[in-house]
Scaffold this motif. Structure first.
Motif, PDB file in Angstrom:
ATOM      1  N   GLY A  35       0.667  -1.143   0.080  1.00  0.00           N
ATOM      2  CA  GLY A  35      -0.047  -0.056  -0.109  1.00  0.00           C
ATOM      3  C   GLY A  35       0.857   1.218  -0.260  1.00  0.00           C
ATOM      4  O   GLY A  35       2.110   1.118  -0.132  1.00  0.00           O
ATOM      5  N   THR A  36       0.150   2.576   0.218  1.00  0.00           N
ATOM      6  CA  THR A  36       0.829   3.716   0.206  1.00  0.00           C
ATOM      7  C   THR A  36       1.610   3.886   1.685  1.00  0.00           C
ATOM      8  O   THR A  36       0.844   3.761   2.707  1.00  0.00           O
ATOM      9  CB  THR A  36      -0.132   4.728  -0.036  1.00  0.00           C
ATOM     10  N   PRO A  37       2.918   4.327   1.754  1.00  0.00           N
ATOM     11  CA  PRO A  37       3.455   4.498   2.809  1.00  0.00           C
ATOM     12  C   PRO A  37       2.712   5.615   3.610  1.00  0.00           C
ATOM     13  O   PRO A  37       2.522   6.484   3.159  1.00  0.00           O
ATOM     14  CB  PRO A  37       4.935   5.009   2.620  1.00  0.00           C
ATOM     15  N   PRO A  38       2.638   5.590   5.034  1.00  0.00           N
ATOM     16  CA  PRO A  38       1.977   6.582   5.918  1.00  0.00           C
ATOM     17  C   PRO A  38       2.897   7.831   5.913  1.00  0.00           C
ATOM     18  O   PRO A  38       4.203   7.794   5.846  1.00  0.00           O
ATOM     19  CB  PRO A  38       2.089   5.923   7.160  1.00  0.00           C
ATOM     20  N   LEU A  39       2.166   8.894   5.709  1.00  0.00           N
ATOM     21  CA  LEU A  39       2.828  10.272   5.380  1.00  0.00           C
ATOM     22  C   LEU A  39       3.350  10.633   6.948  1.00  0.00           C
ATOM     23  O   LEU A  39       2.812  10.247   7.585  1.00  0.00           O
ATOM     24  CB  LEU A  39       1.769  11.333   4.855  1.00  0.00           C
ATOM     25  N   PRO A  40       4.309  11.666   6.806  1.00  0.00           N
ATOM     26  CA  PRO A  40       4.558  12.156   8.356  1.00  0.00           C
ATOM     27  C   PRO A  40       3.768  13.097   8.821  1.00  0.00           C
ATOM     28  O   PRO A  40       3.102  13.571   8.060  1.00  0.00           O
ATOM     29  CB  PRO A  40       6.222  12.522   7.695  1.00  0.00           C
ATOM     30  N   LEU A  41       3.835  13.181  10.126  1.00  0.00           N
ATOM     31  CA  LEU A  41       3.277  14.422  10.895  1.00  0.00           C
ATOM     32  C   LEU A  41       3.276  15.761   9.704  1.00  0.00           C
ATOM     33  O   LEU A  41       2.592  16.669   9.712  1.00  0.00           O
ATOM     34  CB  LEU A  41       3.607  14.601  12.037  1.00  0.00           C
ATOM     35  N   LYS A  42       4.719  15.756   9.688  1.00  0.00           N
ATOM     36  CA  LYS A  42       5.308  17.223   8.908  1.00  0.00           C
ATOM     37  C   LYS A  42       4.500  17.553   7.781  1.00  0.00           C
ATOM     38  O   LYS A  42       4.124  18.428   7.455  1.00  0.00           O
ATOM     39  CB  LYS A  42       6.718  16.900   8.450  1.00  0.00           C
ATOM     40  N   SER A  43       3.676  16.245   7.037  1.00  0.00           N
ATOM     41  CA  SER A  43       3.136  16.621   5.777  1.00  0.00           C
ATOM     42  C   SER A  43       1.905  17.444   6.153  1.00  0.00           C
ATOM     43  O   SER A  43       1.124  18.230   5.299  1.00  0.00           O
ATOM     44  CB  SER A  43       2.625  15.492   5.052  1.00  0.00           C
ATOM     45  N   MET A  44       1.327  17.427   7.446  1.00  0.00           N
ATOM     46  CA  MET A  44       0.211  17.984   7.991  1.00  0.00           C
ATOM     47  C   MET A  44       0.539  19.240   8.715  1.00  0.00           C
ATOM     48  O   MET A  44      -0.491  20.005   9.303  1.00  0.00           O
ATOM     49  CB  MET A  44      -0.670  16.993   8.777  1.00  0.00           C
ATOM     50  N   ASP A  45       1.770  19.688   8.753  1.00  0.00           N
ATOM     51  CA  ASP A  45       2.206  20.954   9.641  1.00  0.00           C
ATOM     52  C   ASP A  45       2.102  22.000   8.701  1.00  0.00           C
ATOM     53  O   ASP A  45       2.733  22.364   7.885  1.00  0.00           O
ATOM     54  CB  ASP A  45       3.565  20.688  10.251  1.00  0.00           C
TER      55      ASP A  45
END
Length: 479
Positions: A300-310
């Protein structure tokens, strides 16, 4: 490590005596310093203890060493009849300083791996040679001539690499940044070191996950920081615990590994991510996000980091090539506000005047090459195969005696042992039988947990390693 030549006509005990005499004359063992015990030296050199006893007898007869009951064997303070004057007390220096040594378990593991090449390594958190893109990097180095200026580079790191990282971070991690907000480091540990030394002060309180890789790093204690725990469950940390620690201890920073957390393999769930960002934005609290494993997601798609939501700049983001390409490149990066990057770049320049530009050039070429994406696909497939082999072996060798949650990415399997056993005794017994792992206490957990790393050992050794561990565990539980 030096070992006697078994094909030589000179007796092995004489070879050992000559070797020790040479090291003493070079000052590696100054007058008065303690030599390894006969038993330990015999293990290191792969000889019988009686051989070492003969070597020590030879050195004693020359007045080079002296032994006292209960005090071990030391280099003579009057060797060759000359009394040294004002010899530095190197033992005191070695025990001094503010930077603490590695934890005893970690030193023992490293010592065992250094001294015994036949050990099956289920401890080291790095990729095996067959998982690294060795062929691809060799091809790149043959295709490109690295003939640019080889002097000191920009303190922030090689500019073309930072520019390529901008594209990489946007494409693979959902992070939007510029090259001016990126600092190149030698890896995640240097990034953490710079942060703890430059952005925090002795006595500051910080929050880290429990269990956490951070507990294995004495650099936090060396910096004089007070560590407070954020328990990790199957969904990651509870954001309200951050608020609670802030109220009780006025924590100044939060250190997290949200994706395939080391050592548990946990992924912080989406709802908690949103709650966490709301909490830290409300408190004005920075997060240091270490993200070494995301791209190892097996499917599947690797989980995005918290930074992508920052959206407000609350997060310092740390990444590296170590877990997705090759630890030997020694290339990592940090994404942070420009003022922080400038501050840390200045500190790093004081340490080493910057990294070697050649590995940075290789990393830049690899990131934008046609080799990168296929390598990631191959890496994920092979890691999943190794993980499954480890799990199958544990279920076969220790049915109902070990519990774990199967991770969907990363390099580690976090296990709870059902039988009660002493961590230190289990590690020593496992080393004696030819396998090494990391006791859970290294990461701040209670006794009875272990971390197995399946990325380092060759595929055909994993089952044997688990079998040896099982023999060690079952042997101790029967005592």
């Amino acid at each position: 490590m030096w070992k006697p030549d078994r094909q030589s006509k000179k007796p092995m005990y004489e070879q050992i005596a000559d070797h020790l005499e040479q090291r003493i004359s070079y000052g590696e063992f100054p007058p008065g310093s303690l030599l390894p015990s006969e038993r330990k030296l015999a293990e290191q050199l792969g000889v019988n203890r009686s051989t070492v006893i003969l070597a020590f007898d030879e050195l004693r007869s020359l007045g080079i060493i002296e032994s006292r009951t209960g005090s071990g064997t030391r280099v003579s303070t009057t060797k060759w009849g000359v009394t040294p004057k004002h010899t530095p007390n190197w033992s005191r220096y070695a025990e001094g300083g503010s930077f603490l040594p590695n934890l005893p378990f970690m030193r023992r593991i490293r010592e065992a791996l250094t001294q015994t090449t036949s050990l099956i390594d289920l401890a080291s958190g790095e990729l095996s040679g067959d998982l690294a893109p060795t062929h691809e990097i060799t091809m790149l180095m043959s295709e490109h001539q690295y003939t640019s200026y080889l002097g000191y580079d920009n303190p922030q790191g090689y500019l073309p690499l930072r520019e390529d990282l901008v594209s990489y971070l946007e494409k693979y991690r959902g992070i939007h940044t510029t090259e001016s907000s990126i600092l190149i480091t030698s890896g995640s540990q240097q990034s953490l070191f710079l942060i703890t030394q430059c952005l925090l002060s002795p006595g500051d309180a910080v929050a880290i996950e429990d269990p956490s890789y951070c507990y294995s790093l004495p650099m936090f204690q060396s910096a004089g920081l007070r560590l407070f725990r954020l328990p990790v469950d199957e969904h990651g940390i509870n954001p309200e615990e951050v608020r609670s620690l802030y109220k009780k201890h006025h924590i100044k920073m939060v250190f997290l590994n949200p994706n395939f957390q080391n050592p548990t393999g946990t992924v912080l769930d989406k709802e908690r991510r949103e709650q966490l960002l709301n909490v830290v934005s409300e408190l004005g609290l920075p997060i240091v996000e270490d993200d070494p494993f995301s791209l190892t997601a097996y499917e599947g798609t690797p989980p995005l980091p918290l930074k992508s939501m920052d959206t407000i700049g609350s997060i310092i983001y740390i990444g590296s090539f170590s877990k997705i390409a090759a630890s030997g490149l020694r290339v990592g990066w940090m994404v942070a506000p420009h003022s922080i990057v400038t501050r840390l770049a200045d500190a790093r320049q004081q340490m080493d005047f910057g990294l070697s530009v050649i590995p940075q050039q290789v990393a830049a070429q690899f990131l934008k090459s046609s080799y990168f994406a296929p390598h990631l696909d191959s890496l994920r497939m092979q890691l999943r195969f190794k993980r499954d082999q480890l799990i199958e072996s544990l279920r076969k060798e220790l049915p109902n005696l070990v519990q774990f949650t199967i991770p969907n990415g990363g390099l580690h399997l976090w296990c709870r042992l059902i039988p009660e056993v002493h961590d230190g005794k289990l590690l020593e017994e496992a080393i004696r039988r030819g396998v090494v792992f990391v006791p859970g206490r290294v990461y701040g957990s209670d006794s009875g947990f272990v971390r197995f790393t399946f990325a380092r050992a060759p595929t055909d050794e994993i089952a044997t390693g688990v079998s040896r561990f099982a023999e060690s565990l079952l042997g101790l539980t029967k005592e």
